[in-house]
Design a protein around this motif. Structure first.
Motif, mmCIF file in Angstrom:
data_model
loop_
_atom_site.group_PDB
_atom_site.id
_atom_site.type_symbol
_atom_site.label_atom_id
_atom_site.label_comp_id
_atom_site.label_asym_id
_atom_site.label_seq_id
_atom_site.Cartn_x
_atom_site.Cartn_y
_atom_site.Cartn_z
ATOM 1 N N ILE A 1 0.804 -12.197 9.443
ATOM 2 C CA ILE A 1 1.001 -10.478 8.703
ATOM 3 C C ILE A 1 1.864 -9.930 7.644
ATOM 4 N N SER A 2 0.804 -9.931 6.603
ATOM 5 C CA SER A 2 1.431 -9.617 5.374
ATOM 6 C C SER A 2 2.768 -8.538 5.724
ATOM 7 N N VAL A 3 3.558 -8.064 4.663
ATOM 8 C CA VAL A 3 4.001 -7.150 5.264
ATOM 9 C C VAL A 3 5.599 -6.930 4.112
ATOM 10 N N PHE A 4 5.867 -5.866 4.160
ATOM 11 C CA PHE A 4 7.358 -5.720 2.814
ATOM 12 C C PHE A 4 8.633 -6.013 3.614
ATOM 13 N N ASP A 5 9.585 -6.369 2.679
ATOM 14 C CA ASP A 5 10.033 -7.131 2.901
ATOM 15 C C ASP A 5 11.401 -6.594 2.053
ATOM 16 N N GLU A 6 12.549 -6.248 2.094
ATOM 17 C CA GLU A 6 13.602 -6.434 1.006
ATOM 18 C C GLU A 6 14.130 -7.486 1.148
ATOM 19 N N SER B 1 -9.866 -12.519 5.919
ATOM 20 C CA SER B 1 -10.077 -11.423 5.251
ATOM 21 C C SER B 1 -9.213 -10.167 5.220
ATOM 22 N N LYS B 2 -10.005 -9.541 6.307
ATOM 23 C CA LYS B 2 -10.101 -8.792 7.579
ATOM 24 C C LYS B 2 -8.897 -8.357 7.788
ATOM 25 N N ILE B 3 -7.725 -9.426 8.156
ATOM 26 C CA ILE B 3 -6.710 -9.598 9.189
ATOM 27 C C ILE B 3 -5.640 -9.511 7.703
ATOM 28 N N HIS B 4 -5.629 -10.720 7.312
ATOM 29 C CA HIS B 4 -4.271 -11.420 6.202
ATOM 30 C C HIS B 4 -4.233 -10.610 4.849
ATOM 31 N N GLY B 5 -3.048 -10.884 4.393
ATOM 32 C CA GLY B 5 -3.557 -10.867 2.748
ATOM 33 C C GLY B 5 -3.038 -9.208 2.557
ATOM 34 N N HIS B 6 -2.317 -9.651 1.252
ATOM 35 C CA HIS B 6 -2.603 -7.983 0.396
ATOM 36 C C HIS B 6 -3.919 -7.818 -0.726
ATOM 37 N N LYS B 7 -3.800 -6.576 -1.105
ATOM 38 C CA LYS B 7 -4.769 -6.824 -2.670
ATOM 39 C C LYS B 7 -3.997 -6.329 -3.175
ATOM 40 N N ALA B 8 -4.257 -6.286 -5.196
ATOM 41 C CA ALA B 8 -3.794 -6.605 -6.268
ATOM 42 C C ALA B 8 -4.565 -5.129 -6.668
ATOM 43 N N SER B 9 -3.615 -4.016 -7.408
ATOM 44 C CA SER B 9 -5.049 -3.377 -8.262
ATOM 45 C C SER B 9 -4.044 -3.294 -9.228
#
Length: 118
Positions: free
Chosen positions: A8-13, A96-104
């Motif tokens: 699962i995509s997560v934000f990390d510092e 596509s309903k579980i993994h990744g991120h989207k950008a805009s």
């Protein structure tokens, strides 16, 4: 941005150590494969996807919104940067309903960025 043990995509510092050299503070060299200049119009958006190769992204102009599957998001604007490196282990198939991120591209101006493949 990276992936956790479940893919699962997560934000990390991440902190990069710096060393002083003649009045500058520099990290050690970070290898890269190539770089590209990116331009995207206001209103541009993607479906959920993965980064592929790890990519260091520097925002030159505009605002890029990165949103995760759980609804968490971060905005990156002029002068900000991040590393996109969310990818799946070979034994997990992308959904596509579980993994990744989207950008805009949001705000009131188009996006210009530098993509450096790591």
């Amino acid at each position: 941005m990276t992936t956790n043990d479940s893919g699962i995509s997560v934000f990390d510092e991440i902190e990069f150590d710096v060393n002083q050299r003649g009045g500058m503070f520099l990290t050690d060299q970070i290898a890269s494969k190539n770089f590209r200049i990116r331009k995207s119009n206001l209103g541009y958006e993607t479906d959920f996807h993965l980064s592929g190769d790890a990519t260091f992204i520097v925002i030159l102009k505009g605002t890029l919104k990165i949103e995760l599957q759980n609804g968490d998001y971060k905005l990156f604007s002029t002068g900000e940067y991040f590393i996109a490196k969310d990818n799946l282990p070979e034994n997990i198939l992308f959904e596509s309903k579980i993994h990744g991120h989207k950008a805009s591209v949001i705000g009131d101006e188009s996006l210009e960025a530098i993509h450096i493949k790591l």
